[in-house]
Design an enzyme around this catalytic site. Structure first.
Site, mmCIF file in Angstrom:
data_model
loop_
_atom_site.group_PDB
_atom_site.id
_atom_site.type_symbol
_atom_site.label_atom_id
_atom_site.label_comp_id
_atom_site.label_asym_id
_atom_site.label_seq_id
_atom_site.Cartn_x
_atom_site.Cartn_y
_atom_site.Cartn_z
ATOM 1 N N HIS A 1 -4.139 1.298 7.985
ATOM 2 C CA HIS A 1 -2.775 1.845 8.024
ATOM 3 C C HIS A 1 -2.651 3.037 7.060
ATOM 4 O O HIS A 1 -2.067 4.072 7.415
ATOM 5 C CB HIS A 1 -1.809 0.708 7.655
ATOM 6 C CG HIS A 1 -0.369 1.086 7.530
ATOM 7 N ND1 HIS A 1 0.616 0.588 8.368
ATOM 8 C CD2 HIS A 1 0.281 1.865 6.636
ATOM 9 C CE1 HIS A 1 1.793 1.079 8.003
ATOM 10 N NE2 HIS A 1 1.625 1.853 6.944
ATOM 11 N N GLU A 2 -3.229 2.895 5.862
ATOM 12 C CA GLU A 2 -3.113 3.968 4.852
ATOM 13 C C GLU A 2 -3.963 5.180 5.226
ATOM 14 O O GLU A 2 -3.527 6.324 5.033
ATOM 15 C CB GLU A 2 -3.525 3.458 3.462
ATOM 16 C CG GLU A 2 -2.759 2.249 2.940
ATOM 17 C CD GLU A 2 -1.257 2.365 3.018
ATOM 18 O OE1 GLU A 2 -0.737 3.491 3.122
ATOM 19 O OE2 GLU A 2 -0.589 1.315 2.997
ATOM 20 N N GLY B 1 0.829 -1.190 0.000
ATOM 21 C CA GLY B 1 0.000 0.000 0.000
ATOM 22 C C GLY B 1 0.865 1.243 0.000
ATOM 23 O O GLY B 1 2.062 1.172 0.337
ATOM 24 N N HIS C 1 -2.149 7.287 7.589
ATOM 25 C CA HIS C 1 -1.169 8.175 6.935
ATOM 26 C C HIS C 1 -1.823 9.488 6.510
ATOM 27 O O HIS C 1 -1.247 10.561 6.684
ATOM 28 C CB HIS C 1 -0.573 7.505 5.692
ATOM 29 C CG HIS C 1 0.576 6.588 5.957
ATOM 30 N ND1 HIS C 1 1.740 7.003 6.593
ATOM 31 C CD2 HIS C 1 0.777 5.286 5.632
ATOM 32 C CE1 HIS C 1 2.597 5.976 6.655
ATOM 33 N NE2 HIS C 1 2.029 4.920 6.086
ATOM 34 N N CYS D 1 6.250 -0.422 7.427
ATOM 35 C CA CYS D 1 5.850 0.795 6.708
ATOM 36 C C CYS D 1 7.022 1.273 5.869
ATOM 37 O O CYS D 1 8.160 1.305 6.349
ATOM 38 C CB CYS D 1 5.442 1.876 7.712
ATOM 39 S SG CYS D 1 4.924 3.420 6.924
ATOM 40 N N LEU D 2 6.730 1.656 4.641
ATOM 41 C CA LEU D 2 7.787 2.158 3.751
ATOM 42 C C LEU D 2 8.386 3.460 4.285
ATOM 43 O O LEU D 2 9.494 3.825 3.905
ATOM 44 C CB LEU D 2 7.221 2.369 2.338
ATOM 45 C CG LEU D 2 6.752 1.089 1.628
ATOM 46 C CD1 LEU D 2 6.040 1.438 0.328
ATOM 47 C CD2 LEU D 2 7.933 0.154 1.360
ATOM 48 N N GLN E 1 2.841 9.910 2.018
ATOM 49 C CA GLN E 1 4.199 9.356 2.044
ATOM 50 C C GLN E 1 5.078 9.877 0.908
ATOM 51 O O GLN E 1 6.295 9.814 0.982
ATOM 52 C CB GLN E 1 4.148 7.821 1.969
ATOM 53 C CG GLN E 1 3.522 7.180 3.182
ATOM 54 C CD GLN E 1 3.437 5.675 3.030
ATOM 55 O OE1 GLN E 1 2.491 5.163 2.444
ATOM 56 N NE2 GLN E 1 4.444 4.953 3.533
#
Ligand code: GNR
Ligand code: NI
Length: 171
Positions: free
Chosen positions: A133-134, A46, A137, A91-92, A51
């Site tokens: 999670h997204e 995702g 963000h 997480c990226l 991000q």
């Protein structure tokens, strides 16, 4: 298409609250293509616009094994949630760290797709975790916020150091 740069914790820009998207046009669809390229290249399951330093409510997801099931959510909103589930998350924007996080087990989400059409979906398992999670963000929230201050500070210090080393090497 272009690969976009992913911001890393503790970059303050990750704390920006994204605003709703009002115009879904070709320019936005080009940006969505760049987000998919960035997510698949990373690789990640995702990616939220936050991000990549774009502060509008847009996320892309693909939790499929074969990476052939892209999902784009514009202005996503959770309308129902129930149950509790713990999953190890990464997480990226927090590269190299994986910790257990508790989230809702089942969710219903409404959103617009890349053509501006409204849809609703129900999710459980990895997809439900990923969507939550997204959306976090987009609200300026990271999975490390669910950890103890001690763990979060350790991660913060390690990431500042490794990102400094990487920047030094790049010179
Ligand atoms: O690639 C990712 N994997 C992942 C694993 C468990 C829970 C959440 C995620 S999302 C993450 C990509 C990412 O950082 N999205 O914001
Ligand atoms: Ni993330």
């Amino acid at each position: 298409m272009a690969k976009l740069e992913i911001l890393h914790f503790p970059d303050k820009r990750l704390r920006t609250k994204a605003v709703d998207i009002v115009t879904i046009d070709d320019a936005l669809r080009l940006f969505i293509a760049d987000m998919y390229e960035t997510m698949y290249d990373a690789p990640g399951i995702g990616l939220a616009a936050t991000q990549v330093n774009f502060h509008k409510r847009l996320i892309v997801i693909d939790v499929s094994e074969d990476k052939d099931d892209p999902l784009c959510l514009i202005n996503p909103a959770i309308t129902h949630k129930d149950g509790v589930e713990t999953m190890q998350e990464g997480c990226l924007s927090v590269p190299g760290f994986y910790e257990n996080v508790e989230r809702a087990e089942h969710i219903t989400v409404k959103a617009l797709n890349q053509h501006g059409e409204a849809f609703e979906l129900t999710a459980e398992g990895l997809l439900a975790v990923c969507i939550q999670h997204e959306i976090d963000h987009l609200d300026g929230k990271l999975f490390v916020d669910y950890l103890s201050p001690l763990k979060r500070n350790r991660i913060r210090k390690k990431l500042i150091r490794t990102d400094k080393e990487l920047a030094q090497q790049a010179k």
